[in-house]
Design an enzyme around this catalytic site. Structure first.
Site, PDB file in Angstrom:
ATOM      1  N   GLU A 103      -5.776 -20.501  -7.357  1.00  0.00           N
ATOM      2  CA  GLU A 103      -5.007 -19.349  -7.829  1.00  0.00           C
ATOM      3  C   GLU A 103      -3.974 -19.758  -8.879  1.00  0.00           C
ATOM      4  OE1 GLU A 103      -5.555 -16.569  -3.862  1.00  0.00           O
ATOM      5  OE2 GLU A 103      -3.676 -17.690  -4.091  1.00  0.00           O
ATOM      6  N   HIS A 126       1.495 -11.390  -1.936  1.00  0.00           N
ATOM      7  CA  HIS A 126       0.315 -12.223  -1.702  1.00  0.00           C
ATOM      8  C   HIS A 126       0.761 -13.674  -1.638  1.00  0.00           C
ATOM      9  CE1 HIS A 126      -3.555 -14.216  -2.252  1.00  0.00           C
ATOM     10  NE2 HIS A 126      -2.930 -14.968  -3.131  1.00  0.00           N
ATOM     11  N   LYS A 175       3.541  -8.025  -5.277  1.00  0.00           N
ATOM     12  CA  LYS A 175       2.591  -7.015  -5.731  1.00  0.00           C
ATOM     13  C   LYS A 175       3.328  -5.795  -6.305  1.00  0.00           C
ATOM     14  CE  LYS A 175      -0.796  -8.392  -2.230  1.00  0.00           C
ATOM     15  NZ  LYS A 175      -1.544  -7.921  -1.046  1.00  0.00           N
ATOM     16  N   ASN A 229       1.170  -4.230   0.941  1.00  0.00           N
ATOM     17  CA  ASN A 229       1.903  -5.132   1.837  1.00  0.00           C
ATOM     18  C   ASN A 229       2.833  -6.101   1.106  1.00  0.00           C
ATOM     19  OD1 ASN A 229       0.014  -6.964   0.884  1.00  0.00           O
ATOM     20  ND2 ASN A 229      -0.998  -7.248   2.848  1.00  0.00           N
ATOM     21  N   TYR A 255      -9.676 -12.232  -7.181  1.00  0.00           N
ATOM     22  CA  TYR A 255     -10.262 -11.589  -6.008  1.00  0.00           C
ATOM     23  C   TYR A 255     -11.789 -11.689  -5.990  1.00  0.00           C
ATOM     24  CZ  TYR A 255      -5.650  -9.594  -5.107  1.00  0.00           C
ATOM     25  OH  TYR A 255      -4.305  -9.423  -4.837  1.00  0.00           O
TER      26      TYR A 255
END
Length: 149
Positions: A126, A115, A9, A112, A49
């Site tokens: 995905e 992913h 990310k 974080n 998402y």
């Protein structure tokens, strides 16, 4: 062989963690079969998402994930989804054990670092959102005979 989708990310990219993350996965014996570095377009963010679009946290998530480039990858190996999920660690970095990517490099849920697909079905979905079939290159690692029984 199984495949999964992983994405470093924007916070992981900004902190220079791409090489460290790729090295951990390769050292484990997993094989990268596709990668691209890009700022995600809004249409793919919405598709990726989709299950979160109506949730109250989505505007912040969308703003964050489009704030800078991401490093998108397809990885291959036996049980690759469960292996990478263990290597990534808990979604909440406060609960991620040391030695995991999030346990070593993240402090907040909202930033974080990485992913990872949570199932083979999610991985297929995905991967198809972010990669065309011709962008994925299958090959045999020279050490595969020493990795799998």
């Amino acid at each position: 062989m199984d495949r999964t989708f992983l994405m470093v990310k924007p916070d992981g990219v900004q902190r220079g963690l791409i090489g460290e993350i790729v090295a951990r996965l390769e050292n484990k014996g997993l094989k990268i079969v596709a990668a691209k570095f890009e700022k995600l377009p809004e249409e793919r963010v919405m598709e990726h998402y989709a299950e979160h679009v109506e949730k109250p946290f989505f505007p912040g998530l969308k703003s964050y994930i489009t704030s800078g480039p991401c490093f998108l990858m397809v990885w291959e190996g036996k049980n690759v989804v469960s292996i990478t999920r263990q290597m990534i660690g808990a979604t909440n970095p406060a609960e991620a054990v040391p030695g995991t990517i999030r346990g070593d490099y993240a402090l907040e849920i909202g930033m974080n670092v990485i992913h990872g697909s949570d199932s083979t079905e999610t991985a297929e979905r995905e991967i198809s959102i972010h990669f065309k079939p011709e962008e994925i290159s299958g090959y045999e690692r020279i050490d595969e005979k020493f990795l799998y029984e």
